[in-house]
Structure formats: structure tokens, C-alpha cells
Motif scaffolding. Structure first.
Motif, mmCIF file in Angstrom:
data_model
loop_
_atom_site.group_PDB
_atom_site.id
_atom_site.type_symbol
_atom_site.label_atom_id
_atom_site.label_comp_id
_atom_site.label_asym_id
_atom_site.label_seq_id
_atom_site.Cartn_x
_atom_site.Cartn_y
_atom_site.Cartn_z
ATOM 1 N N PRO A 3 24.808 43.692 -35.883
ATOM 2 C CA PRO A 3 25.555 44.845 -35.350
ATOM 3 C C PRO A 3 25.451 45.014 -33.834
ATOM 4 C CG PRO A 3 23.687 45.567 -36.698
ATOM 5 C CD PRO A 3 23.790 44.083 -36.855
ATOM 6 N N GLU A 4 24.453 44.404 -33.209
ATOM 7 C CA GLU A 4 24.308 44.528 -31.755
ATOM 8 C C GLU A 4 24.858 43.320 -30.985
ATOM 9 O OE1 GLU A 4 23.297 47.289 -30.086
ATOM 10 O OE2 GLU A 4 23.409 48.147 -32.087
ATOM 11 N N THR A 5 25.300 42.273 -31.692
ATOM 12 C CA THR A 5 25.882 41.111 -31.020
ATOM 13 C C THR A 5 27.190 41.515 -30.360
ATOM 14 O OG1 THR A 5 24.855 39.517 -32.511
ATOM 15 C CG2 THR A 5 26.848 38.793 -31.388
ATOM 16 N N ARG A 6 27.370 41.034 -29.131
ATOM 17 C CA ARG A 6 28.628 41.270 -28.409
ATOM 18 C C ARG A 6 29.376 39.945 -28.285
ATOM 19 N NH1 ARG A 6 24.447 45.084 -27.613
ATOM 20 N NH2 ARG A 6 25.183 46.831 -26.431
ATOM 21 N N HIS A 7 30.687 40.016 -28.429
ATOM 22 C CA HIS A 7 31.556 38.850 -28.301
ATOM 23 C C HIS A 7 32.443 39.073 -27.079
ATOM 24 C CE1 HIS A 7 30.459 37.508 -32.355
ATOM 25 N NE2 HIS A 7 30.411 38.805 -32.615
ATOM 26 N N ILE A 8 32.384 38.145 -26.124
ATOM 27 C CA ILE A 8 33.198 38.232 -24.920
ATOM 28 C C ILE A 8 34.340 37.234 -25.067
ATOM 29 C CG2 ILE A 8 33.263 37.934 -22.422
ATOM 30 C CD1 ILE A 8 30.298 38.635 -22.362
ATOM 31 N N LEU A 9 35.554 37.723 -24.911
ATOM 32 C CA LEU A 9 36.736 36.905 -25.133
ATOM 33 C C LEU A 9 37.714 37.054 -23.979
ATOM 34 C CD1 LEU A 9 37.163 38.958 -28.287
ATOM 35 C CD2 LEU A 9 36.733 36.548 -28.563
ATOM 36 N N LEU A 10 38.305 35.944 -23.577
ATOM 37 C CA LEU A 10 39.443 35.976 -22.661
ATOM 38 C C LEU A 10 40.644 35.523 -23.469
ATOM 39 C CD1 LEU A 10 40.750 36.315 -19.896
ATOM 40 C CD2 LEU A 10 40.187 33.906 -19.445
ATOM 41 N N LYS A 11 41.625 36.430 -23.608
ATOM 42 C CA LYS A 11 42.793 36.141 -24.430
ATOM 43 C C LYS A 11 44.051 36.062 -23.577
ATOM 44 C CE LYS A 11 42.235 39.624 -27.373
ATOM 45 N NZ LYS A 11 42.392 40.494 -28.548
ATOM 46 N N LYS A 12 44.914 35.136 -23.992
ATOM 47 C CA LYS A 12 46.244 35.037 -23.385
ATOM 48 C C LYS A 12 47.210 34.653 -24.495
ATOM 49 C CE LYS A 12 48.980 32.754 -19.858
ATOM 50 N NZ LYS A 12 49.013 31.679 -18.860
ATOM 51 N N ALA A 13 48.192 35.484 -24.723
ATOM 52 C CA ALA A 13 49.221 35.238 -25.746
ATOM 53 C C ALA A 13 48.604 34.903 -27.107
ATOM 54 C CB ALA A 13 50.159 34.123 -25.287
ATOM 55 N N GLY A 14 47.579 35.647 -27.496
ATOM 56 C CA GLY A 14 46.966 35.477 -28.804
ATOM 57 C C GLY A 14 45.968 34.337 -28.904
ATOM 58 N N LYS A 15 45.854 33.538 -27.874
ATOM 59 C CA LYS A 15 44.891 32.430 -27.860
ATOM 60 C C LYS A 15 43.639 32.866 -27.116
ATOM 61 C CE LYS A 15 47.275 28.936 -29.637
ATOM 62 N NZ LYS A 15 46.867 28.274 -30.839
ATOM 63 N N ILE A 16 42.492 32.366 -27.561
ATOM 64 C CA ILE A 16 41.238 32.608 -26.862
ATOM 65 C C ILE A 16 41.048 31.454 -25.876
ATOM 66 C CG2 ILE A 16 38.748 32.956 -27.069
ATOM 67 C CD1 ILE A 16 40.259 35.111 -28.557
ATOM 68 N N LEU A 17 40.959 31.764 -24.587
ATOM 69 C CA LEU A 17 40.765 30.739 -23.557
ATOM 70 C C LEU A 17 39.291 30.545 -23.223
ATOM 71 C CD1 LEU A 17 43.637 31.544 -21.031
ATOM 72 C CD2 LEU A 17 43.640 29.932 -22.951
ATOM 73 N N ALA A 18 38.509 31.616 -23.356
ATOM 74 C CA ALA A 18 37.075 31.546 -23.037
ATOM 75 C C ALA A 18 36.341 32.502 -23.957
ATOM 76 C CB ALA A 18 36.830 31.898 -21.577
ATOM 77 N N TYR A 19 35.105 32.128 -24.278
ATOM 78 C CA TYR A 19 34.336 32.911 -25.239
ATOM 79 C C TYR A 19 32.841 32.726 -24.980
ATOM 80 C CZ TYR A 19 31.979 34.260 -29.507
ATOM 81 O OH TYR A 19 31.119 34.850 -30.386
ATOM 82 N N ALA A 20 32.082 33.774 -25.229
ATOM 83 C CA ALA A 20 30.617 33.704 -25.275
ATOM 84 C C ALA A 20 30.142 34.829 -26.181
ATOM 85 C CB ALA A 20 30.001 33.856 -23.887
ATOM 86 N N ARG A 21 28.951 34.650 -26.740
ATOM 87 C CA ARG A 21 28.371 35.750 -27.500
ATOM 88 C C ARG A 21 27.019 36.085 -26.894
ATOM 89 N NH1 ARG A 21 26.826 33.187 -33.465
ATOM 90 N NH2 ARG A 21 25.122 31.887 -32.718
ATOM 91 N N ILE A 22 26.734 37.373 -26.914
ATOM 92 C CA ILE A 22 25.475 37.890 -26.387
ATOM 93 C C ILE A 22 24.707 38.414 -27.584
ATOM 94 C CG2 ILE A 22 24.365 39.516 -24.844
ATOM 95 C CD1 ILE A 22 27.486 37.597 -24.179
ATOM 96 N N LEU A 23 23.517 37.844 -27.780
ATOM 97 C CA LEU A 23 22.684 38.201 -28.924
ATOM 98 C C LEU A 23 21.581 39.154 -28.498
ATOM 99 C CD1 LEU A 23 22.375 34.594 -30.350
ATOM 100 C CD2 LEU A 23 23.822 36.439 -31.235
ATOM 101 N N PRO A 24 21.280 40.138 -29.332
ATOM 102 C CA PRO A 24 20.206 41.073 -29.011
ATOM 103 C C PRO A 24 18.844 40.382 -29.054
ATOM 104 C CG PRO A 24 21.069 41.516 -31.203
ATOM 105 C CD PRO A 24 21.921 40.437 -30.621
ATOM 106 N N PRO A 25 17.829 41.039 -28.477
ATOM 107 C CA PRO A 25 16.476 40.479 -28.530
ATOM 108 C C PRO A 25 16.069 40.152 -29.967
ATOM 109 C CG PRO A 25 16.534 42.379 -27.069
ATOM 110 C CD PRO A 25 17.870 42.318 -27.751
ATOM 111 N N ASP A 26 15.306 39.076 -30.093
ATOM 112 C CA ASP A 26 14.707 38.639 -31.359
ATOM 113 C C ASP A 26 15.679 38.008 -32.351
ATOM 114 O OD1 ASP A 26 12.109 39.508 -30.548
ATOM 115 O OD2 ASP A 26 12.710 41.556 -31.041
ATOM 116 N N VAL A 27 16.939 37.828 -31.977
ATOM 117 C CA VAL A 27 17.866 37.125 -32.864
ATOM 118 C C VAL A 27 17.737 35.622 -32.648
ATOM 119 C CG1 VAL A 27 20.296 36.738 -33.441
ATOM 120 C CG2 VAL A 27 19.446 39.062 -33.139
ATOM 121 N N SER A 28 17.740 35.185 -31.392
ATOM 122 C CA SER A 28 17.507 33.769 -31.078
ATOM 123 C C SER A 28 16.255 33.564 -30.239
ATOM 124 C CB SER A 28 18.701 33.166 -30.326
ATOM 125 O OG SER A 28 19.734 32.832 -31.209
#
Length: 155
Positions: free
Chosen positions: A45-70
């Protein structure tokens, strides 16, 4: 083009499909690396997903995980990728800067960790990360643990 930072429950099915497609295209197909892409960390529930979208396509992505997940006691940045058609446009730097800012906002004062592919060491160093391990194999690809000390990080 628009940047979004969302949690799993806020992803619509088309966006979820597009981000998973990008991750599989980059990490499984391009890198010829079969690995368990669906690792349940997206669902935290605390994971964040960063997305760059253009015309429905994802061009760039990263996920940020909370402490102690990884990483014990620290937030982590992972699954950092840019679509093949959008590379060499500086999106990687913007994406990682957004990931750093998101982790700092979510978990102020905590260092940020990443398990970086070794060939990207200089890139992550340019973003303020420092190597914190010897190279190791993760899914048969050489990686390094790298840490961004928040007390020294700009931005």
C-alpha cells in the motif's frame, strides 16, 4: 506527456497493463532475462509508481518501495526503465530525480537504496548514489547496491 505518481489501487487496468508491458519489454525481452516480474512489491500500500505517459503508452517508469520491502530500514528505487523509443532524451535523469524526490517526501531523513545494474553505475553516481557493495549477480545480471545519503543529496 504527463508524469503521474500513484499507488497500486489508483492504477486503472490499461495503465497497469502498459507499465507491466514496458517492464517486461525492457527487463525480460531486451535483457533476455527471465525472472519473476510479478513479485508482490507493487501491491504494497505504500509503494509508489512513477509513470511518464504519452498517448496511453508508458515511456518511463520507476517504483519507489517503502522501507523494509527490499532494503532493511530504507526506501528503495527499482524497476527504473525508459522505453526503447524514448531513450537518449534525458528522461532517465528526470525519472530518477522524481524517484528521489518521492522517496524523500514519503520517508524523510532516510537514505535511499537501489540495486543497480553495474553498467549504470556512473549514471547513478551522477544522480548522487554511491556504491555500497561489491558486484553481485541478481537474475544473472551484475548489480551493485548503491545508496543515496539523504543528508548529502541535493533537491
Amino acid at each position: 506527456m504527463e508524469w503521474d505518481i500513484v499507488r497500486f489501487n489508483d492504477l486503472d487496468t490499461y495503465t497497469l497493463y502498459a507499465l507491466l508491458q514496458l517492464r517486461v519489454d525492457v527487463f525480460v525481452v531486451e535483457q533476455n532475462c527471465p525472472y519473476p516480474e510479478l513479485d508482490d512489491k507493487d501491491l504494497h500500500p505504500e509503494t509508489r509508481h512513477i509513470l511518464l505517459k504519452k498517448a496511453g503508452k508508458i515511456l518511463a517508469y520507476a517504483r519507489i518501495l517503502p522501507p523494509d520491502v527490499s532494503f532493511a530500514g530504507a526506501p528503495g528505487v527499482g524497476r527504473v526503465c525508459v522505453a526503447q523509443t524514448a531513450r537518449r532524451l534525458g528522461l532517465g535523469e528526470v525519472l530518477v530525480a522524481k524517484a528521489i524526490a518521492t522517496a524523500k517526501e514519503g520517508w524523510p531523513g532516510l537514505d535511499i537504496h537501489i540495486s543497480a545494474q553495474c553498467y549504470l553505475q556512473r549514471f547513478y553516481e551522477s544522480m548522487g548514489f554511491v556504491s555500497a557493495s561489491e558486484p553481485y549477480l541478481e537474475d544473472d545480471i551484475p548489480h551493485l547496491k548503491m545508496i543515496l545519503a539523504v543528508s548529502h543529496a541535493a533537491g
